[in-house]
Design an enzyme around this catalytic site. Structure first.
Site, short mmCIF file in Angstrom:
data_model
loop_
_atom_site.label_atom_id
_atom_site.label_comp_id
_atom_site.label_asym_id
_atom_site.label_seq_id
_atom_site.Cartn_x
_atom_site.Cartn_y
_atom_site.Cartn_z
N SER A 192 0.72 -37.19 -23.50
CA SER A 192 1.59 -38.36 -23.75
C SER A 192 1.05 -39.24 -24.87
O SER A 192 -0.10 -39.68 -24.81
CB SER A 192 1.65 -39.26 -22.51
OG SER A 192 2.21 -38.61 -21.44
N HIS A 205 7.26 -36.49 -25.24
CA HIS A 205 6.77 -35.11 -25.38
C HIS A 205 7.80 -34.31 -26.16
O HIS A 205 8.95 -34.20 -25.76
CB HIS A 205 6.58 -34.46 -24.01
CG HIS A 205 5.38 -34.96 -23.26
ND1 HIS A 205 4.19 -34.27 -23.23
CD2 HIS A 205 5.19 -36.07 -22.54
CE1 HIS A 205 3.32 -34.95 -22.51
NE2 HIS A 205 3.90 -36.05 -22.07
N TYR A 241 5.79 -31.68 -12.31
CA TYR A 241 6.82 -32.57 -11.76
C TYR A 241 8.19 -32.38 -12.42
O TYR A 241 9.20 -32.86 -11.91
CB TYR A 241 6.39 -34.05 -11.84
CG TYR A 241 6.15 -34.60 -13.23
CD1 TYR A 241 7.20 -34.84 -14.11
CD2 TYR A 241 4.87 -34.89 -13.66
CE1 TYR A 241 6.97 -35.32 -15.38
CE2 TYR A 241 4.63 -35.39 -14.93
CZ TYR A 241 5.69 -35.60 -15.79
OH TYR A 241 5.46 -36.08 -17.04
N GLU A 242 8.22 -31.67 -13.55
CA GLU A 242 9.52 -31.36 -14.17
C GLU A 242 10.22 -30.23 -13.43
O GLU A 242 11.38 -29.93 -13.71
CB GLU A 242 9.31 -30.93 -15.62
CG GLU A 242 8.78 -32.04 -16.52
CD GLU A 242 8.40 -31.51 -17.89
OE1 GLU A 242 9.28 -31.42 -18.76
OE2 GLU A 242 7.22 -31.18 -18.10
N ALA A 276 -3.01 -38.41 -20.77
CA ALA A 276 -3.06 -39.83 -20.44
C ALA A 276 -3.32 -39.92 -18.93
O ALA A 276 -2.85 -39.08 -18.17
CB ALA A 276 -1.72 -40.48 -20.78
N MET A 300 -1.25 -36.38 -14.05
CA MET A 300 -0.27 -35.42 -13.54
C MET A 300 -0.23 -34.13 -14.36
O MET A 300 0.79 -33.45 -14.41
CB MET A 300 1.12 -36.06 -13.54
CG MET A 300 1.19 -37.37 -12.77
SD MET A 300 2.81 -38.12 -12.92
CE MET A 300 2.50 -39.77 -12.23
N SER A 301 -1.35 -33.80 -15.01
CA SER A 301 -1.32 -32.61 -15.88
C SER A 301 -2.68 -31.96 -15.99
O SER A 301 -3.59 -32.24 -15.20
CB SER A 301 -0.84 -33.02 -17.28
OG SER A 301 -1.82 -33.81 -17.92
N ASN A 340 -3.64 -47.01 -18.03
CA ASN A 340 -3.41 -48.11 -17.08
C ASN A 340 -4.46 -48.05 -15.98
O ASN A 340 -5.07 -47.01 -15.75
CB ASN A 340 -2.00 -48.02 -16.47
CG ASN A 340 -1.74 -46.69 -15.79
OD1 ASN A 340 -1.20 -45.78 -16.39
ND2 ASN A 340 -2.16 -46.58 -14.55
N HIS A 376 6.16 -46.36 -17.36
CA HIS A 376 5.94 -45.32 -18.37
C HIS A 376 5.85 -45.92 -19.78
O HIS A 376 5.09 -45.43 -20.62
CB HIS A 376 7.05 -44.27 -18.28
CG HIS A 376 6.82 -43.05 -19.11
ND1 HIS A 376 5.69 -42.26 -18.99
CD2 HIS A 376 7.57 -42.47 -20.08
CE1 HIS A 376 5.76 -41.26 -19.86
NE2 HIS A 376 6.89 -41.37 -20.53
#
Ligand code: HPA
Length: 268
Positions: A26, A57, A81-82, A109, A207-208, A231, A243
Site C-alpha cells: 500500500s 494497488h 481478504y479480497e 503497510a 494483512m499481507s 498507524n 484506510h
C-alpha cells in the site's frame, strides 16, 4: 497453471532475466514507476494471474532495470481478504521461481502494536507469526518446486537483513527491526487483539506478506521484508483507524523506503 503463467510472462521479457522480484505494498507503488525501460503487464493480461482489487494497488507486473539490475516488480498485491485463495499466491510465486527469481523483496503497510514504533517507522521484518488462518502450501506438494515441510528458521534471510541494516546506516535512514504478525483482515484489530498480539511477541500487524514469504521460502528464495508503520494499533491511541490515513502515512515514509530498497537492489 504455474507453467502457463510463467510462459506468458517469459514471452514478454525480451532480454530481461530478473533474479530479484519486488512486491510493493500500500502506498509504495511509486518505486514501480522508477523502473527504467519497463515492460508493463497488467495482471488482467496474464491468464491465470489473480486480479488486485484494492484502491492504492495498481495490479500490474513491471519488468525492467533498477540500479543496474534486472527486476520483476509486482505493483499491487493480492490479499486473502479480497477472496483470493492462499494457493493462488503460491501459483504466481512458483511461476516466478520458474522464471529464475532467487531473491524476493517484500514491502507492506502495517499497524503498530507498540508506541515505540509510531506511524512513519520503517521496520525490517525479522520474522513473522502466521495468524492468517491458512497456509498457501496446503494441498498436494510438488517436490520439483520445494519440500513438503519447509524450514522457516531463516525465512527473512539473516545475511540480507545484516546487509540492509548496514546500508540503512550508510544512507542515514532510520530502520527498526521486528516481528510482523499477519491476520486475514479485512477488519482492523480490536483493542483486545492488539494487546494479545503484543503478548504473543509481535511488533506490527498487517494483512499481507506472510503467504508470499512462505511460498518464496518453499521455492528456495532469499527474502528481505520491510514494513511501514502507518498507524498505531486500535486502542493505542484515541479514535478509529481508516484506510485514507493508512495511505497518507505510507506516502510519507515511502520516499525513504524507496531509497533503501533501491540501495539494497544495487548491493544484493
Ligand atoms: N492492522 C492491520 N493491517 C494494517 C493496519 C492495522 O492497523 N494498518 C495497515 N495495515
Amino acid at each position: 497453471m504455474i507453467e502457463k503463467i510463467a510462459a506468458q510472462i517469459k514471452a514478454r521479457l525480451g532480454a530481461y532475466a530478473p533474479e530479484t522480484a519486488i512486491i510493493l505494498g500500500s502506498g509504495l507503488g511509486a518505486l514501480g514507476d522508477q523502473i527504467e525501460n519497463p515492460v508493463i503487464i497488467p495482471y488482467g493480461e496474464i491468464e491465470g494471474f489473480p486480479q488486485s482489487t484494492v484502491s492504492g494497488h495498481k495490479g500490474r507486473l513491471i519488468i525492467g532495470r533498477l540500479e543496474g539490475k534486472d527486476v520483476l516488480c509486482m505493483q499491487g498485491r493480492i490479499h486473502l481478504y479480497e477472496g483470493h485463495s492462499p494457493q493462488s499466491i503460491n501459483t504466481f510465486i512458483k511461476a516466478f521461481q520458474l522464471l529464475g527469481i532467487q531473491n524476493l523483496i517484500v514491502t507492506n503497510a502495517s499497524g503498530s502494536l507498540t508506541t515505540d514504533l509510531p506511524a512513519g517507522t520503517i521496520m525490517l521484518i525479522k520474522d513473522h507469526i502466521n495468524l492468517s488462518g491458512s497456509n498457501p502450501l496446503i494441498g498436494p506438494n510438488d517436490e520439483a518446486y520445494g519440500p513438503r515441510f519447509p524450514d522457516m528458521s531463516n525465512a527473512y534471510d539473516k545475511e540480507l537483513r545484516a546487509k540492509a541494516k548496514e546500508l540503512a546506516k550508510q544512507e542515514n535512514i532510520s530502520l527498526a527491526e521486528g516481528v510482523y504478525l499477519m491476520v486475514s483482515g479485512p477488519t482492523f484489530e480490536t483493542p483486545s487483539e492488539v494487546r494479545a498480539f503484543r503478548i504473543l511477541g509481535a511488533d506490527v500487524v498487517g494483512m499481507s506478506t506472510v503467504p508470499e514469504v512462505i511460498c518464496a521460502v518453499h521455492s528456495g528464495m532469499k527474502v528481505l521484508g520491510f514494513s511501514v508503520v502507518v498507524n498505531l494499533g486500535c486502542g493505542l491511541k484515541e479514535g478509529a483507524i481508516n484506510h485514507a490515513e493508512t495511505l497518507r502515512e505510507a506516502d510519507k515514509a515511502s520516499a525513504n523506503l524507496i531509497k533503501l530498497v533501491r540501495t539494497c537492489i544495487r548491493e544484493i
